[in-house]
Design an enzyme around this catalytic site. Structure first.
Site, PDB file in Angstrom:
ATOM      1  N   GLY A 191       0.775  -1.242   0.000  1.00 38.28           N
ATOM      2  CA  GLY A 191       0.000   0.000   0.000  1.00 38.28           C
ATOM      3  C   GLY A 191       0.800   1.281   0.000  1.00 38.28           C
ATOM      4  O   GLY A 191       0.220   2.361   0.094  1.00 38.28           O
ATOM      5  N   GLU A 209       4.108  -6.476   1.302  1.00 37.32           N
ATOM      6  CA  GLU A 209       3.666  -6.788  -0.057  1.00 37.32           C
ATOM      7  C   GLU A 209       3.487  -5.547  -0.922  1.00 37.32           C
ATOM      8  O   GLU A 209       2.377  -5.245  -1.344  1.00 37.32           O
ATOM      9  CB  GLU A 209       2.312  -7.515   0.007  1.00 37.32           C
ATOM     10  CG  GLU A 209       2.369  -8.872   0.632  1.00 37.32           C
ATOM     11  CD  GLU A 209       0.990  -9.468   0.889  1.00 37.32           C
ATOM     12  OE1 GLU A 209       0.909 -10.677   1.112  1.00 37.32           O
ATOM     13  OE2 GLU A 209      -0.007  -8.713   0.880  1.00 37.32           O
ATOM     14  N   ARG A 249      -8.015   4.219 -14.100  1.00 33.71           N
ATOM     15  CA  ARG A 249      -7.895   4.805 -12.773  1.00 33.71           C
ATOM     16  C   ARG A 249      -8.463   6.219 -12.674  1.00 33.71           C
ATOM     17  O   ARG A 249      -9.000   6.609 -11.641  1.00 33.71           O
ATOM     18  CB  ARG A 249      -6.445   4.764 -12.295  1.00 33.71           C
ATOM     19  CG  ARG A 249      -5.907   3.324 -12.177  1.00 33.71           C
ATOM     20  CD  ARG A 249      -4.590   3.245 -11.426  1.00 33.71           C
ATOM     21  NE  ARG A 249      -4.737   3.544 -10.025  1.00 33.71           N
ATOM     22  CZ  ARG A 249      -4.482   4.700  -9.472  1.00 33.71           C
ATOM     23  NH1 ARG A 249      -3.976   5.687 -10.201  1.00 33.71           N
ATOM     24  NH2 ARG A 249      -4.694   4.904  -8.188  1.00 33.71           N
ATOM     25  N   CYS A 287     -16.510   5.490 -26.140  1.00 32.86           N
ATOM     26  CA  CYS A 287     -17.822   6.134 -26.270  1.00 32.86           C
ATOM     27  C   CYS A 287     -18.374   6.463 -24.904  1.00 32.86           C
ATOM     28  O   CYS A 287     -19.366   5.865 -24.448  1.00 32.86           O
ATOM     29  CB  CYS A 287     -18.762   5.224 -27.022  1.00 32.86           C
ATOM     30  SG  CYS A 287     -18.108   4.843 -28.631  1.00 32.86           S
TER      31      CYS A 287
HETATM   32  N1  LLP Z   1      -1.410  -6.937  -0.541  1.00 34.58           N
HETATM   33  C1  LLP Z   1      -2.750  -7.044  -0.580  1.00 34.58           C
HETATM   34  C2  LLP Z   1      -3.402  -8.053   0.248  1.00 34.58           C
HETATM   35  C3  LLP Z   1      -3.497  -6.196  -1.412  1.00 34.58           C
HETATM   36  O1  LLP Z   1      -4.811  -6.305  -1.426  1.00 34.58           O
HETATM   37  C4  LLP Z   1      -2.833  -5.222  -2.192  1.00 34.58           C
HETATM   38  C5  LLP Z   1      -3.583  -4.340  -3.068  1.00 34.58           C
HETATM   39  C6  LLP Z   1      -1.432  -5.162  -2.132  1.00 34.58           C
HETATM   40  C7  LLP Z   1      -0.751  -6.027  -1.297  1.00 34.58           C
HETATM   41  C8  LLP Z   1      -0.621  -4.194  -2.955  1.00 34.58           C
HETATM   42  O2  LLP Z   1      -0.949  -2.864  -2.711  1.00 34.58           O
HETATM   43  P1  LLP Z   1      -0.041  -1.703  -3.360  1.00 34.58           P
HETATM   44  O3  LLP Z   1       1.303  -1.761  -2.707  1.00 34.58           O
HETATM   45  O4  LLP Z   1       0.049  -1.946  -4.813  1.00 34.58           O
HETATM   46  O5  LLP Z   1      -0.807  -0.464  -3.044  1.00 34.58           O
HETATM   47  N2  LLP Z   1      -6.536  -0.903  -8.203  1.00 34.58           N
HETATM   48  C9  LLP Z   1      -6.197   0.065  -7.162  1.00 34.58           C
HETATM   49  C10 LLP Z   1      -5.376  -0.534  -6.078  1.00 34.58           C
HETATM   50  C11 LLP Z   1      -6.048  -1.727  -5.455  1.00 34.58           C
HETATM   51  C12 LLP Z   1      -5.107  -2.443  -4.567  1.00 34.58           C
HETATM   52  C13 LLP Z   1      -5.686  -3.714  -4.094  1.00 34.58           C
HETATM   53  N3  LLP Z   1      -4.843  -4.428  -3.204  1.00 34.58           N
HETATM   54  C14 LLP Z   1      -5.504   1.258  -7.795  1.00 34.58           C
HETATM   55  O6  LLP Z   1      -5.365   1.281  -9.005  1.00 34.58           O
HETATM   56  O7  LLP Z   1      -5.135   2.191  -7.110  1.00 34.58           O
END
Ligand code: LLP
Length: 467
Positions: free
Chosen positions: A277, A320, A364, A395
């Site tokens: 995150g 992660e 996004r 569209c």
């Molecule tokens: N671990 C878990 C359990 C997750 O659900 C996620 C993201 C991550 C790690 C990785 O998060 P990151 O470091 O990439 O923020 N589609 C959205 C983001 C959704 C993230 C969902 N889970 C966007 O485009 O901002």
């Protein structure tokens, strides 16, 4: 020159100039040449567009590898045994963007791989990432996904519901194996951007709640089953987070549960995963996010402090990150088609610049009202700036790539535009809306450009249509 262009609500931002690592918006290998054209890892984007067409996602391989390595090194250092810790593992969250090459790169740089579906798991396995270095997430895993994970000996299956505890136990027993499982704990901390709020209950689909006792119940059920091995507790609080305080609150909650379990059952969970995150910079207006070393040091300090307070040994820690590794490493290259001046209610005008992609390659902006920026990528401008909106070819009036950006007034059909920070959640969330084929993913390196994922064709799409 901008007299007839009224200022919008907020002045449109110019894209920051690419300057190595300085802005954090562009990947470190992006430069602007004397003729105004951008290059990635020394490869001119005009050459990329000529050879591979547009739209195209361009990944700066050295940049992505460097970000992966920086996380691995920072967590190794902050959680080293010599620092009184029990080590750390960094899992790259494949949902941000996954291809066979990228899975291989991050594994070569010392990371493990987090997958959340059978598809992502298949890519990781195709890349040769060993099962024990793979984790499987998902709030609704199919029996097939669980069976595949078990057959390949994944290092952990993160269980997300009480029903899943039962299912994994049964499938593991059937396979004659013991499944390593983690419990996804919903701590009540929900973070995103600068904001985080701590609430007792969370109205969302993921995980097992700490407050309601569901997480604890899952732990007890796992400990009671021979075909399950509890390897740890997991917490993921949100995405695009730049304030680390939420992670500390969540760490305290999960470590508290771990201590409670130890006191009551004698079982001390060996590992705690604090999720991903970490935020990135999409535009110059965004805050500069903390670097991996700062993230690792903050988390290590929190874990050390809380464990000392609780009187429990420190666990092995994992994280992660997805976006913070893949996001800044990628840009999208578009070709401008139609340019249109549209009159605004306040008497001004806005220049709508239509490109050859749109919400099918970057959802996004439409989905989250995300802010991006763009720059003229193939030449020097010959005019001052106008308030522009970069839109796609779909569209739908919400088909916006960049809501407000200052672009040269002479932007015209045939120009190349580059949008930075699209390496995460761009291709991985792409669609075929309006039967538009998805763009290729190209790796730019000092040795040239390599196609990681080829461009889809209309023939590919028609091949799925059985008439
Ligand atoms: N671990 C878990 C359990 C997750 O659900 C996620 C993201 C991550 C790690 C990785 O998060 P990151 O470091 O990439 O923020 N589609 C959205 C983001 C959704 C993230 C969902 N889970 C966007 O485009 O901002």
């Amino acid at each position: 020159m901008s007299g007839q262009h009224a200022a919008p609500e907020a002045a449109p931002l110019r894209a920051p100039e690419p300057d190595g690592a300085a802005t954090g918006v562009w990947s470190t290998g992006v430069r602007r040449g004397d003729d105004g054209a951008l290059s990635v890892a020394g490869v001119d984007v005009r050459e990329i567009a000529r050879t591979h067409g547009t739209p195209a996602y361009v990944v700066d391989e050295a940049d992505l590898r460097g970000r992966a390595r920086a996380f691995a090194e920072a967590f190794d250092a902050a959680f080293a045994e010599s620092a009184g810790m029990a080590g750390a593992d960094v899992y790259y969250a494949g949902k941000a963007f996954l291809s066979v090459a990228v899975a291989r790169w991050v594994h070569e740089e010392g990371l493990r791989l987090d997958t959340s579906t059978g598809g992502e798991l298949a890519v990781a396995l195709r890349a040769g990432v060993p099962g024990e270095a793979i984790g499987l997430h998902g709030n609704n895993k199919s029996d097939d996904e669980i069976r595949t994970a078990l057959a390949h000996g994944v290092g952990r299956i993160v269980v997300d519901s009480l029903a899943e505890v039962e299912r994994v136990a049964t499938l593991a027993a059937e396979a004659g194996t013991r499944a390593p499982v983690m419990v996804r704990v919903t701590t009540g901390v929900h973070a995103g951007g600068h904001d985080f709020i701590a609430t007792a209950h969370e109205d969302q689909k993921f995980g097992l709640s700490l407050a309601s006792g569901a997480a604890r119940k899952a732990v007890d059920e796992i400990l009671a089953r021979d075909s399950l091995e509890l390897v740890g507790l997991h917490s993921h609080i949100g995405s695009q987070i730049v304030d680390l305080a939420g992670f500390e609150v969540a760490a305290r909650a999960v470590l508290g549960l771990r201590a409670e379990i130890a006191a009551e059952t004698g079982f001390l969970a060996p590992e705690v995963d604090l999720g991903g995150g970490y935020g990135i910079r999409y535009t110059a207006a965004d805050d500069v996010p903390p670097a991996p070393a700062q993230i690792a040091a903050t988390l290590a300090d929190a874990v050390r402090r809380v464990c000392a307070e609780l009187g429990t040994p420190v666990p092995r820690v994992s994280v992660e990150p997805g976006r913070s590794i893949a996001g800044p490493a990628g840009l999208t290259l578009y070709t401008v088609g139609t340019v249109k001046e549209v009159a605004l209610d306040d008497g001004g005008t806005r220049t709508y610049v239509s490109v050859d992609g749109g919400m099918s390659d970057n959802i996004r902006t439409a989905l989250y009202d995300a802010a991006y920026t763009a720059t003229l990528a193939g030449r020097r401008p010959d005019a001052g700036a106008v308030t522009a909106r970069v839109v796609g070819k779909h569209c739908e009036s919400g088909d916006i790539v960049v809501r407000d950006v200052a672009l040269p007034a002479d932007v015209r059909a045939g120009d190349l535009l580059a949008v930075p920070a699209t390496g995460a959640y761009g291709r991985s969330m792409a669609s075929n809306y309006n039967m538009v084929p998805r763009p290729p993913v190209l790796a730019a390196t000092q040795d040239g450009v390599r196609v990681l994922v080829r461009r889809e064709t209309v023939e590919d799409l028609l091949a799925l249509d059985l008439g």
